[in-house]
Every structure is written in C-alpha cells, then in structure tokens.
Design a protein around this motif. Structure first.
Motif, mmCIF file in Angstrom:
data_model
loop_
_atom_site.group_PDB
_atom_site.id
_atom_site.type_symbol
_atom_site.label_atom_id
_atom_site.label_comp_id
_atom_site.label_asym_id
_atom_site.label_seq_id
_atom_site.Cartn_x
_atom_site.Cartn_y
_atom_site.Cartn_z
ATOM 1 N N MET A 1 81.448 2.182 -61.839
ATOM 2 C CA MET A 1 82.068 3.189 -61.006
ATOM 3 C C MET A 1 81.778 2.863 -59.539
ATOM 4 N N SER A 2 82.759 3.016 -58.704
ATOM 5 C CA SER A 2 82.595 2.739 -57.280
ATOM 6 C C SER A 2 81.907 3.914 -56.581
ATOM 7 N N LEU A 3 81.401 3.654 -55.387
ATOM 8 C CA LEU A 3 80.795 4.712 -54.586
ATOM 9 C C LEU A 3 81.824 5.797 -54.276
ATOM 10 N N TYR A 4 83.047 5.392 -53.986
ATOM 11 C CA TYR A 4 84.133 6.354 -53.733
ATOM 12 C C TYR A 4 84.316 7.271 -54.943
ATOM 13 N N ASP A 5 84.395 6.677 -56.141
ATOM 14 C CA ASP A 5 84.573 7.477 -57.360
ATOM 15 C C ASP A 5 83.388 8.410 -57.578
ATOM 16 N N ASP A 6 82.184 7.918 -57.335
ATOM 17 C CA ASP A 6 80.998 8.763 -57.466
ATOM 18 C C ASP A 6 81.081 9.945 -56.505
ATOM 19 N N ALA A 7 81.467 9.692 -55.257
ATOM 20 C CA ALA A 7 81.558 10.767 -54.276
ATOM 21 C C ALA A 7 82.556 11.836 -54.716
ATOM 22 N N VAL A 8 83.708 11.414 -55.216
ATOM 23 C CA VAL A 8 84.714 12.369 -55.679
ATOM 24 C C VAL A 8 84.141 13.202 -56.835
ATOM 25 N N ALA A 29 90.943 11.830 -50.323
ATOM 26 C CA ALA A 29 92.267 11.565 -50.898
ATOM 27 C C ALA A 29 93.187 10.920 -49.867
ATOM 28 N N ALA A 30 93.049 11.314 -48.616
ATOM 29 C CA ALA A 30 93.899 10.777 -47.547
ATOM 30 C C ALA A 30 93.386 9.447 -46.995
ATOM 31 N N HIS A 31 92.103 9.154 -47.242
ATOM 32 C CA HIS A 31 91.486 7.959 -46.665
ATOM 33 C C HIS A 31 90.705 7.202 -47.740
ATOM 34 N N PRO A 32 91.331 6.243 -48.399
ATOM 35 C CA PRO A 32 90.610 5.451 -49.403
ATOM 36 C C PRO A 32 89.377 4.742 -48.840
ATOM 37 N N ASP A 33 89.330 4.554 -47.518
ATOM 38 C CA ASP A 33 88.167 3.941 -46.863
ATOM 39 C C ASP A 33 87.223 5.002 -46.291
ATOM 40 N N GLY A 34 87.365 6.246 -46.727
ATOM 41 C CA GLY A 34 86.618 7.371 -46.177
ATOM 42 C C GLY A 34 85.125 7.380 -46.452
ATOM 43 N N MET A 35 84.641 6.405 -47.196
ATOM 44 C CA MET A 35 83.199 6.286 -47.436
ATOM 45 C C MET A 35 82.513 5.418 -46.380
ATOM 46 N N TRP A 36 83.289 4.744 -45.567
ATOM 47 C CA TRP A 36 82.729 3.688 -44.720
ATOM 48 C C TRP A 36 82.819 4.006 -43.236
ATOM 49 N N LYS A 37 81.873 3.525 -42.496
ATOM 50 C CA LYS A 37 81.809 3.701 -41.046
ATOM 51 C C LYS A 37 83.083 3.214 -40.357
ATOM 52 N N SER A 38 83.755 2.269 -40.956
ATOM 53 C CA SER A 38 84.980 1.721 -40.366
ATOM 54 C C SER A 38 86.131 2.725 -40.368
ATOM 55 N N CYS A 39 86.033 3.803 -41.114
ATOM 56 C CA CYS A 39 87.067 4.846 -41.127
ATOM 57 C C CYS A 39 86.807 5.766 -39.934
ATOM 58 N N HIS A 40 87.492 5.492 -38.829
ATOM 59 C CA HIS A 40 87.207 6.184 -37.572
ATOM 60 C C HIS A 40 87.672 7.630 -37.533
ATOM 61 N N SER A 41 88.495 8.054 -38.465
ATOM 62 C CA SER A 41 88.894 9.464 -38.493
ATOM 63 C C SER A 41 87.820 10.319 -39.158
ATOM 64 N N GLY A 42 86.789 9.676 -39.663
ATOM 65 C CA GLY A 42 85.675 10.374 -40.288
ATOM 66 C C GLY A 42 85.294 9.695 -41.580
ATOM 67 N N GLU A 79 76.021 -1.828 -50.970
ATOM 68 C CA GLU A 79 75.192 -1.929 -52.173
ATOM 69 C C GLU A 79 74.902 -0.573 -52.827
ATOM 70 N N ASP A 80 75.220 0.531 -52.145
ATOM 71 C CA ASP A 80 75.009 1.854 -52.725
ATOM 72 C C ASP A 80 76.013 2.082 -53.851
ATOM 73 N N THR A 81 75.518 2.563 -54.984
ATOM 74 C CA THR A 81 76.402 2.839 -56.122
ATOM 75 C C THR A 81 76.638 4.330 -56.325
ATOM 76 N N SER A 82 75.853 5.162 -55.614
ATOM 77 C CA SER A 82 76.044 6.609 -55.708
ATOM 78 C C SER A 82 75.593 7.268 -54.412
ATOM 79 N N LYS A 84 73.657 9.903 -54.227
ATOM 80 C CA LYS A 84 72.227 10.222 -54.309
ATOM 81 C C LYS A 84 71.383 8.978 -54.048
ATOM 82 N N GLU A 85 71.859 7.821 -54.485
ATOM 83 C CA GLU A 85 71.146 6.568 -54.202
ATOM 84 C C GLU A 85 71.154 6.285 -52.700
ATOM 85 N N ALA A 86 72.277 6.517 -52.054
ATOM 86 C CA ALA A 86 72.379 6.297 -50.607
ATOM 87 C C ALA A 86 71.439 7.244 -49.852
ATOM 88 N N ALA A 87 71.392 8.508 -50.265
ATOM 89 C CA ALA A 87 70.511 9.490 -49.617
ATOM 90 C C ALA A 87 69.048 9.103 -49.805
#
Length: 173
Positions: A1-8, A29-42, A79-82, A84-87
């Motif tokens: 499972m991806s980090l994005y999927d875990d977040a959802v 849902a609007a930003h598939p890159d919404g987990m990453w710093k590179s997503c400048h809209s947040g 490298e974060d898979t979840s 909670k792991e990132a936190a």
C-alpha cells in the motif's frame, strides 16, 4: 500500500473533525501528489506530540524557521509507508529520543495551517507518542531549542493548535 493510500484510509477512519477531515480527503482527491512537499497548493504532513504522562509534561521544539514552540513533525518522505510511521520518524529525529511509543487508535487531531511559501498549506495529521521513562532529548539541526514543559505551561508558550493537541492527547490517556 502506498503512503497516499494509507493517508486516505487513515482519514476515512478518523471519526472527529468531520468538516476538516473531508477537506483533507477532498485535497488528496484533487491532488495525487498531495502527500509531498512538491505539491505547492498544500500537502499532508505528519506530526507527534511527545509526552511524559508520568511527570505531566510535553517536549516541544522551538522551530528554526517558524520560531514557534511546536510538536515534532514535518514532511512525509518517500521511505515512509504510513502516516503513523512518518509521525514517529519525525518525533524520533527531532527529539533525539529512541523508543518512543505511539498512542493507539490513530491520529489525535487534524490541523490545517498556513505556512510561508513555497509550501502554502500543511494538512497536518497529528499523533501523540509517549517517551520512555529515562528519555533524554537531543536537539536536532531543525530546532533552535528543545524543552520539556509542564502541561499547565504549554498555553503560555505555544499557540492554540498545540494546546488543542495536548488537550486531545490528555483525553486519550
């Protein structure tokens, strides 16, 4: 499972703060890159309040860029898979304390806040971790200071988001 999927999945199962929770899900849902710093809209971030319930205190960091007393946390890494792991990773890196233990039952709170450019908005998923009894903190290069505060002093040094996180964490203990 991806980090994005875990977040959802984490956000869908989070039962508090319904309107804010839905805003997080809409953003992802609007930003598939919404987990990453590179997503400048947040983007989603993960943080954790380090607590020592035995002594009634929390460890806060004086953030180098924001110059505010905050909980440990930051951007998700590839490298974060979840969440909670990132936190937990962020809390361990920024506190220097090995052996931190996440409080069970997922996030404690959500907090969306504006950040200076280029980030703009952090959709922070906030956890809490318990420090081991013999915890000795070590300041990281992301911090100007690192200090334990008794519960009743947090409101005098930190902003409302940290106070709300502490209140929600104490309710879980």
């Amino acid at each position: 499972m991806s980090l994005y999927d875990d977040a959802v999945l984490v956000l869908k199962s989070y039962e508090d703060q319904e309107e804010l929770r839905q805003a997080y899900l809409d953003h992802l849902a609007a930003h598939p890159d919404g987990m990453w710093k590179s997503c400048h809209s947040g983007h989603v971030t993960a943080s954790a309040l380090v607590i020592d319930p035995e002594h009634g205190r929390v460890l806060l960091t004086l953030h180098k860029k924001l110059r505010m007393w905050l909980q440990m946390g930051g951007h998700c890494e590839p490298e974060d898979t979840s969440l909670k792991e990132a936190a937990l990773r962020e809390a361990t890196e920024e506190s220097g304390i090995p052996g931190l233990t996440l409080l069970p039952d997922g996030p404690v709170r959500l907090d969306r806040h504006a950040i200076p450019a280029p980030c703009h908005v952090h959709y922070d998923v906030q956890y809490a971790v318990v420090a081991p009894p013999d915890a000795v903190q070590e300041i990281s290069d992301e911090s100007l200071d690192l200090r334990w505060f008794p519960y009743d002093e947090v409101a005098s040094v930190a902003d409302e988001s940290v106070v709300r996180l502490l209140e929600a964490t104490r309710a879980r203990l």
